[in-house]
Design a protein around this motif. Structure first.
Motif, PDB file in Angstrom:
ATOM      1  N   GLY A 162      27.814   9.185 -21.813  1.00  0.00           N
ATOM      2  CA  GLY A 162      27.380   8.570 -23.065  1.00  0.00           C
ATOM      3  C   GLY A 162      26.365   9.443 -23.767  1.00  0.00           C
ATOM      4  N   ILE A 163      26.006   8.990 -24.949  1.00  0.00           N
ATOM      5  CA  ILE A 163      24.994   9.679 -25.728  1.00  0.00           C
ATOM      6  C   ILE A 163      23.628   9.418 -25.077  1.00  0.00           C
ATOM      7  CG2 ILE A 163      23.841   9.528 -27.998  1.00  0.00           C
ATOM      8  CD1 ILE A 163      26.648  11.029 -27.813  1.00  0.00           C
ATOM      9  N   ASN A 164      22.836  10.469 -24.894  1.00  0.00           N
ATOM     10  CA  ASN A 164      21.487  10.292 -24.343  1.00  0.00           C
ATOM     11  C   ASN A 164      20.541  11.327 -24.961  1.00  0.00           C
ATOM     12  OD1 ASN A 164      21.953  12.708 -22.989  1.00  0.00           O
ATOM     13  ND2 ASN A 164      22.367  11.744 -21.029  1.00  0.00           N
ATOM     14  N   GLN A 165      19.374  11.536 -24.353  1.00  0.00           N
ATOM     15  CA  GLN A 165      18.371  12.417 -24.976  1.00  0.00           C
ATOM     16  C   GLN A 165      18.831  13.873 -25.087  1.00  0.00           C
ATOM     17  OE1 GLN A 165      17.856  11.020 -21.761  1.00  0.00           O
ATOM     18  NE2 GLN A 165      16.148  12.034 -20.754  1.00  0.00           N
ATOM     19  N   PHE A 166      19.927  14.239 -24.364  1.00  0.00           N
ATOM     20  CA  PHE A 166      20.389  15.629 -24.384  1.00  0.00           C
ATOM     21  C   PHE A 166      21.579  15.842 -25.313  1.00  0.00           C
ATOM     22  CE2 PHE A 166      18.829  14.832 -19.941  1.00  0.00           C
ATOM     23  CZ  PHE A 166      17.598  15.452 -20.121  1.00  0.00           C
ATOM     24  N   SER A 167      21.838  14.886 -26.207  1.00  0.00           N
ATOM     25  CA  SER A 167      23.090  14.935 -26.965  1.00  0.00           C
ATOM     26  C   SER A 167      23.107  15.940 -28.110  1.00  0.00           C
ATOM     27  CB  SER A 167      23.428  13.542 -27.496  1.00  0.00           C
ATOM     28  OG  SER A 167      23.748  12.710 -26.406  1.00  0.00           O
ATOM     29  N   ASP A 168      21.975  16.563 -28.451  1.00  0.00           N
ATOM     30  CA  ASP A 168      22.038  17.593 -29.493  1.00  0.00           C
ATOM     31  C   ASP A 168      21.894  19.000 -28.918  1.00  0.00           C
ATOM     32  OD1 ASP A 168      19.359  17.556 -28.889  1.00  0.00           O
ATOM     33  OD2 ASP A 168      18.678  17.673 -30.975  1.00  0.00           O
ATOM     34  N   ILE A 169      22.028  19.122 -27.584  1.00  0.00           N
ATOM     35  CA  ILE A 169      22.031  20.476 -27.003  1.00  0.00           C
ATOM     36  C   ILE A 169      23.361  20.697 -26.287  1.00  0.00           C
ATOM     37  CG2 ILE A 169      19.518  20.674 -26.807  1.00  0.00           C
ATOM     38  CD1 ILE A 169      19.773  20.068 -23.811  1.00  0.00           C
ATOM     39  N   THR A 170      23.722  21.955 -26.138  1.00  0.00           N
ATOM     40  CA  THR A 170      24.995  22.283 -25.486  1.00  0.00           C
ATOM     41  C   THR A 170      24.814  22.240 -23.971  1.00  0.00           C
ATOM     42  OG1 THR A 170      24.526  24.638 -25.358  1.00  0.00           O
ATOM     43  CG2 THR A 170      25.566  23.851 -27.390  1.00  0.00           C
ATOM     44  N   LEU A 171      25.946  22.237 -23.268  1.00  0.00           N
ATOM     45  CA  LEU A 171      25.897  22.226 -21.797  1.00  0.00           C
ATOM     46  C   LEU A 171      25.145  23.449 -21.277  1.00  0.00           C
ATOM     47  CD1 LEU A 171      26.875  20.539 -19.392  1.00  0.00           C
ATOM     48  CD2 LEU A 171      28.918  21.976 -19.309  1.00  0.00           C
ATOM     49  N   GLN A 172      25.378  24.587 -21.932  1.00  0.00           N
ATOM     50  CA  GLN A 172      24.722  25.815 -21.505  1.00  0.00           C
ATOM     51  C   GLN A 172      23.204  25.731 -21.703  1.00  0.00           C
ATOM     52  OE1 GLN A 172      25.839  29.310 -23.661  1.00  0.00           O
ATOM     53  NE2 GLN A 172      25.517  30.653 -21.901  1.00  0.00           N
ATOM     54  N   GLY A 216      13.646   6.332   5.577  1.00  0.00           N
ATOM     55  CA  GLY A 216      13.000   6.388   4.267  1.00  0.00           C
ATOM     56  C   GLY A 216      13.741   7.350   3.360  1.00  0.00           C
ATOM     57  N   PRO A 217      13.332   7.441   2.059  1.00  0.00           N
ATOM     58  CA  PRO A 217      13.973   8.372   1.128  1.00  0.00           C
ATOM     59  C   PRO A 217      13.907   9.839   1.581  1.00  0.00           C
ATOM     60  CG  PRO A 217      12.840   6.695  -0.098  1.00  0.00           C
ATOM     61  CD  PRO A 217      12.445   6.499   1.357  1.00  0.00           C
ATOM     62  N   VAL A 218      14.821  10.638   1.043  1.00  0.00           N
ATOM     63  CA  VAL A 218      14.997  12.032   1.462  1.00  0.00           C
ATOM     64  C   VAL A 218      15.078  12.917   0.217  1.00  0.00           C
ATOM     65  CG1 VAL A 218      16.612  13.622   2.617  1.00  0.00           C
ATOM     66  CG2 VAL A 218      16.260  11.322   3.552  1.00  0.00           C
ATOM     67  N   SER A 219      14.371  14.040   0.237  1.00  0.00           N
ATOM     68  CA  SER A 219      14.477  15.015  -0.858  1.00  0.00           C
ATOM     69  C   SER A 219      15.782  15.786  -0.690  1.00  0.00           C
ATOM     70  CB  SER A 219      13.288  15.981  -0.804  1.00  0.00           C
ATOM     71  OG  SER A 219      13.518  17.082  -1.668  1.00  0.00           O
ATOM     72  N   VAL A 220      16.579  15.874  -1.774  1.00  0.00           N
ATOM     73  CA  VAL A 220      17.860  16.579  -1.710  1.00  0.00           C
ATOM     74  C   VAL A 220      18.010  17.542  -2.888  1.00  0.00           C
ATOM     75  CG1 VAL A 220      19.076  14.733  -0.453  1.00  0.00           C
ATOM     76  CG2 VAL A 220      19.026  14.676  -2.941  1.00  0.00           C
ATOM     77  N   ALA A 221      18.742  18.634  -2.641  1.00  0.00           N
ATOM     78  CA  ALA A 221      19.067  19.590  -3.704  1.00  0.00           C
ATOM     79  C   ALA A 221      20.527  19.377  -4.077  1.00  0.00           C
ATOM     80  CB  ALA A 221      18.878  21.014  -3.199  1.00  0.00           C
ATOM     81  N   MET A 222      20.908  19.740  -5.288  1.00  0.00           N
ATOM     82  CA  MET A 222      22.300  19.548  -5.691  1.00  0.00           C
ATOM     83  C   MET A 222      22.673  20.439  -6.873  1.00  0.00           C
ATOM     84  SD  MET A 222      22.221  15.976  -7.848  1.00  0.00           S
ATOM     85  CE  MET A 222      23.893  16.164  -8.449  1.00  0.00           C
ATOM     86  N   ASP A 223      23.974  20.502  -7.133  1.00  0.00           N
ATOM     87  CA  ASP A 223      24.482  21.166  -8.321  1.00  0.00           C
ATOM     88  C   ASP A 223      24.668  20.107  -9.404  1.00  0.00           C
ATOM     89  OD1 ASP A 223      25.992  22.411 -10.287  1.00  0.00           O
ATOM     90  OD2 ASP A 223      27.170  23.576  -8.853  1.00  0.00           O
ATOM     91  N   ALA A 224      23.793  20.108 -10.389  1.00  0.00           N
ATOM     92  CA  ALA A 224      23.834  19.092 -11.450  1.00  0.00           C
ATOM     93  C   ALA A 224      24.364  19.667 -12.756  1.00  0.00           C
ATOM     94  CB  ALA A 224      22.447  18.500 -11.655  1.00  0.00           C
ATOM     95  N   SER A 225      25.080  20.789 -12.678  1.00  0.00           N
ATOM     96  CA  SER A 225      25.535  21.498 -13.880  1.00  0.00           C
ATOM     97  C   SER A 225      26.289  20.604 -14.866  1.00  0.00           C
ATOM     98  CB  SER A 225      26.461  22.658 -13.496  1.00  0.00           C
ATOM     99  OG  SER A 225      25.818  23.510 -12.604  1.00  0.00           O
ATOM    100  N   ASN A 226      27.066  19.630 -14.348  1.00  0.00           N
ATOM    101  CA  ASN A 226      27.921  18.819 -15.221  1.00  0.00           C
ATOM    102  C   ASN A 226      27.408  17.400 -15.447  1.00  0.00           C
ATOM    103  OD1 ASN A 226      29.728  20.900 -15.547  1.00  0.00           O
ATOM    104  ND2 ASN A 226      30.971  20.301 -13.793  1.00  0.00           N
TER     105      ASN A 226
END
Ligand code: NAG
Ligand code: NAG
Ligand code: NAG
Ligand code: NAG
Ligand code: NAG
Length: 335
Positions: free
Chosen positions: A77-87, A256-266
């Motif tokens: 959906g439309i959010n705060q990043f909607s006027d910037i490109t994926l790159q 308890g909660p765990v810190s995780v890394a991920m690929d969030a590119s998309n």
């Protein structure tokens, strides 16, 4: 700027012709004007304004297309990043220069402390959600800085404190102190808004303590480390990297909660559902977040740092298993 104008005109023309067929250009422009007002967007020039509008319209169209396809397990959906490109998103909001990929390759070096000791005794629930147990602090917003690693670390410390020390009030720890002080010069792998290592930040807090967010407030710009004392507040004692399996993460999440890394590119436009859009196995670990549980289907419940208006009140679900590299660099505070 002239190439930008040219690009804007090109995109704009295309969008006009595309929408003209569907007769929905008015709808798209109305959506843009509403969004710009709600987000208080002000642009530095007329050319920039036209360009940003064209980017928004393009994003608007791809959002509609994605949501029309019933095969997709998540909505956008439309959010705060909607006027910037994926790159632009990948460069400015995610870690542009993530040290986590190199670290994941040399994980054995991180396993100085062994995986969780009491894991055999831990009861594993069929689902767990620390939000329902008062074990998660409010969602924060990293803004336009790839400092996600400091938010993953403060979220982890805040949860540990809530669950194990049961304070009267939630304590919020300072991302800015971590951004300013956990640096290459001070002997860590981290480089501010360019990218960093959540366990560096926790190690720093163990060494020096971390102040509250109020005492050392967030600016989102790396500055001088303004700390002279070695006992500045909350100090975790110990943390452990996990064994890289889904079972290991499930066990740890029961503690308890765990810190995780991920690929969030998309993940730029995610709004709800189960995210699974990581195409390659060659993950780019460009985001750090906090796993706070899993549901009956085994989806990971994750706290992001893009404010409470992003995703599902600041949270998202990731498909079971090592989706987007979620099992590559998990660690947890154990004392
Ligand atoms: C959904 O997936 C099925 C099976 O893979 C495929 O045949 C179909 O074309 C897809 N539908 C859309 C709208 O992409
Ligand atoms: C947990 O179980 C494994 C396999 O049965 C065993 O090798 C290990 O020593 C146990 N760990 C602890 C801490 O009891
Ligand atoms: C907790 O917050 C309340 C309300 O803001 C305040 O009155 C109280 O002193 C706080 N308690 C502690 C231990 O900080
Ligand atoms: C450091 O902190 C002190 C006390 O909060 C403040 O007065 C000072 O301006 C800060 N200095 C820098 C360089 O941020
Ligand atoms: C995955 O994300 C990319 C970038 O946002 C998008 O172009 C693509 O359509 C998405 N694919 C699926 C299957 O959702």
């Amino acid at each position: 700027m002239s190439s930008k104008i040219f690009l804007a005109l090109l995109v704009f023309t295309c969008i006009y012709s595309c929408y003209a067929q569907q007769g929905s250009v008015v709808e798209a422009l109305t959506a843009y004007n509403k969004w710009r007002e709600e987000n208080g967007k002000v642009y530095s020039s007329e050319a920039e304004k036209i360009y940003r509008q064209s980017v928004f319209l393009e994003n608007y169209q791809s959002v509609q297309e994605h949501n029309k396809n019933s095969n997709h397990t998540y909505s956008v959906g439309i959010n705060q990043f909607s006027d910037i490109t994926l790159q632009e998103y990948q460069q400015r909001i995610l870690m542009k220069n993530s040290p986590l990929n190199e670290l994941a390759k040399n994980k054995n070096r991180l396993l100085q402390s062994s995986p969780i000791q009491n894991s055999n005794d831990t009861q594993i629930a069929s689902s767990i959600d620390w939000r329902k147990k008062g074990g998660v602090s409010p969602v924060k917003n990293q803004g336009e800085c790839g400092g996600c690693w400091t938010f993953s670390a403060t979220g982890l410390m805040e949860s540990f404190n809530l669950i194990h020390n049961k304070p009267q009030n939630v304590s919020l720890y300072s991302q800015q102190q971590l951004l300013d002080c956990v640096t290459l010069e001070n002997g860590y792998f981290s480089e501010g808004c360019e990218g960093g290592v959540p366990s560096d930040a926790v190690q720093y807090a163990a060494d020096f303590g971390v102040l509250s967010d109020n005492e050392y407030p967030y600016t989102g710009i790396q500055g001088q480390c303004n700390i002279t004392s070695k006992t500045n507040g909350f100090q975790p004692v110990q943390f452990s990297y996990l064994d890289g399996t889904a079972e290991g993460l499930r066990k740890a999440l029961n503690y308890g909660p765990v810190s995780v890394a991920m690929d969030a590119s998309n993940m730029k436009e995610y709004t709800s559902g189960v995210f699974n859009n990581c195409t390659s196995k060659q993950f780019n670990l460009n985001h750090a977040v906090l796993a706070v549980g899993y549901d009956e289907e085994g989806n990971w419940i994750i706290k992001n740092s893009k404010g409470p208006n992003w995703g599902m009140e600041g949270y998202f679900l990731l498909a079971p298993g090592n989706t987007c590299g979620i099992l590559e660099l998990d660690f947890q505070i154990t004392a």
